[in-house]
Write a protein that holds these residues in place. Structure first.
Motif, mmCIF file in Angstrom:
data_model
loop_
_atom_site.group_PDB
_atom_site.id
_atom_site.type_symbol
_atom_site.label_atom_id
_atom_site.label_comp_id
_atom_site.label_asym_id
_atom_site.label_seq_id
_atom_site.Cartn_x
_atom_site.Cartn_y
_atom_site.Cartn_z
ATOM 1 N N MET A 106 0.643 -1.517 0.214
ATOM 2 C CA MET A 106 0.696 0.097 0.193
ATOM 3 C C MET A 106 0.723 0.456 0.095
ATOM 4 O O MET A 106 1.401 1.189 0.513
ATOM 5 C CB MET A 106 -0.669 0.126 1.132
ATOM 6 C CG MET A 106 -1.661 -1.362 1.681
ATOM 7 S SD MET A 106 -2.610 -1.015 2.829
ATOM 8 C CE MET A 106 -1.392 -2.141 4.692
ATOM 9 N N ALA A 107 0.615 2.689 -0.240
ATOM 10 C CA ALA A 107 1.024 3.814 -0.144
ATOM 11 C C ALA A 107 -0.608 4.623 0.387
ATOM 12 O O ALA A 107 -1.319 4.457 -0.996
ATOM 13 C CB ALA A 107 1.671 3.728 -1.828
ATOM 14 N N ILE A 108 -0.303 5.436 0.649
ATOM 15 C CA ILE A 108 -0.982 7.118 0.837
ATOM 16 C C ILE A 108 0.567 8.213 0.439
ATOM 17 O O ILE A 108 1.374 8.082 1.141
ATOM 18 C CB ILE A 108 -1.977 7.078 2.126
ATOM 19 C CG1 ILE A 108 -2.738 7.792 2.043
ATOM 20 C CG2 ILE A 108 -0.949 7.195 3.485
ATOM 21 C CD1 ILE A 108 -3.905 8.137 3.356
ATOM 22 N N TYR A 109 -0.107 9.307 -0.626
ATOM 23 C CA TYR A 109 0.300 10.480 -0.534
ATOM 24 C C TYR A 109 -0.060 11.138 0.696
ATOM 25 O O TYR A 109 -0.922 11.735 0.712
ATOM 26 C CB TYR A 109 0.419 10.386 -1.987
ATOM 27 C CG TYR A 109 0.237 9.339 -3.012
ATOM 28 C CD1 TYR A 109 0.113 8.610 -2.913
ATOM 29 C CD2 TYR A 109 1.563 9.685 -4.462
ATOM 30 C CE1 TYR A 109 1.176 7.773 -3.382
ATOM 31 C CE2 TYR A 109 2.148 9.138 -4.880
ATOM 32 C CZ TYR A 109 2.123 7.347 -4.981
ATOM 33 O OH TYR A 109 1.670 6.844 -5.687
ATOM 34 N N THR A 110 1.514 11.654 0.982
ATOM 35 C CA THR A 110 1.163 13.596 2.143
ATOM 36 C C THR A 110 -0.186 14.188 1.280
ATOM 37 O O THR A 110 -0.615 15.220 1.781
ATOM 38 C CB THR A 110 2.096 14.030 1.649
ATOM 39 O OG1 THR A 110 2.857 14.523 0.949
ATOM 40 C CG2 THR A 110 3.402 13.006 2.805
#
Ligand SMILES: [Zn+2]
Length: 258
Positions: free
Chosen positions: A112-116
């Motif tokens: 997973m990834a989430i962007y600032t």
């Protein structure tokens, strides 16, 4: 024209021979790659994405934000394991990428990834982060990444289709995992991920109402040029309404988990 015909043929053959019923949703899905292939090539694409981000100094070093995201996703992962037990064996991982885009994703196998950008610009609460990651995790446990990879292969006109279906040529699949990440989900897939995502979050103790506020914020933000997220997440026109209708059903799960 020739290409189009070939493509139609590939899709026709593929849909005859390579559809599988998803164990969670029960929906029949295009499955030109196996779940193992989807996960292995996603793991490669993930490592590459992170090492490129690292080189550019785009992996967030904000310890508080990283801990916050980890805390929320850890709770969702436990619930994903209850909803789809094979995911208990996944090597889950979450990265916070320091880029202004409104984006988040979960690849097959739980990378997973989430962007600032999405956290800061939409001023997301913990409940809203849980909704967005619950939605993404649902895409993964519902096999949507694998479905998108299958579509990416079909779109390339059956590129080495036989060898992919039969074998495990991951060097061919690695770019497909990348392409798949940029393809839009189907509307059907979106509705499924909304439905399962709000439940995952409720069972993990996150307020179902945040699903509604999240998409309200998202639609407000799309005024100034559509967010990256919306290019891969086409919004069913009744999304907010449908989520709102699910809230009363989800409240007892949320109250119980709190
Ligand atoms: Zn989605």
């Amino acid at each position: 024209m020739k290409f189009k015909l070939a493509l139609t043929a590939v899709i026709a053959v593929a849909s005859l021979t390579a559809c599988q019923e998803n164990p969670v949703s029960g929906r029949s899905q295009l499955a030109l790659v196996s779940e193992e292939q989807a996960q292995a090539s996603s793991a490669q694409a993930y490592t590459q994405t992170l090492s490129e981000a690292q080189k550019k100094g785009k992996l967030s070093t904000d310890a508080a934000l990283n801990a916050r995201v980890k805390r929320i996703t850890d709770r969702l992962i436990v619930q994903a394991g209850n909803m789809y037990p094979p995911s208990r064996d996944w090597k889950w991982s979450v990265a916070v990428i320091d880029e202004p885009s409104l984006n988040a994703w979960c690849m097959p196998g739980g990378k997973m990834a989430i962007y600032t950008g999405i956290v800061e610009k939409l001023k997301l609460s913990d409940d809203e982060i849980a909704q967005i990651m619950g939605h993404e995790i649902s895409h993964a446990i519902l096999g949507h990444g694998r479905e998108r990879m299958s579509r990416a292969i079909a779109m390339q006109g059956g590129m080495a289709l036989g060898s992919i279906v039969a074998g495990r040529d991951l060097s061919i699949l690695a770019p497909v995992a990348d392409i798949a990440l940029t393809l839009p989900n189907s509307r059907e897939g979106e509705s499924e991920a909304d439905r399962y995502g709000i439940e995952l979050a409720a069972r993990a103790g996150y307020n179902p109402r945040a699903a509604v506020s999240l998409w309200e914020k998202m639609s407000a933000a799309s005024g100034n040029g559509p967010p990256v997220f919306l290019s891969t997440h086409p919004a069913p026109s009744n999304r907010i309404q449908a989520l709102n209708a699910l809230v009363p059903q989800m409240m007892p799960l949320y109250e119980k988990a709190r």
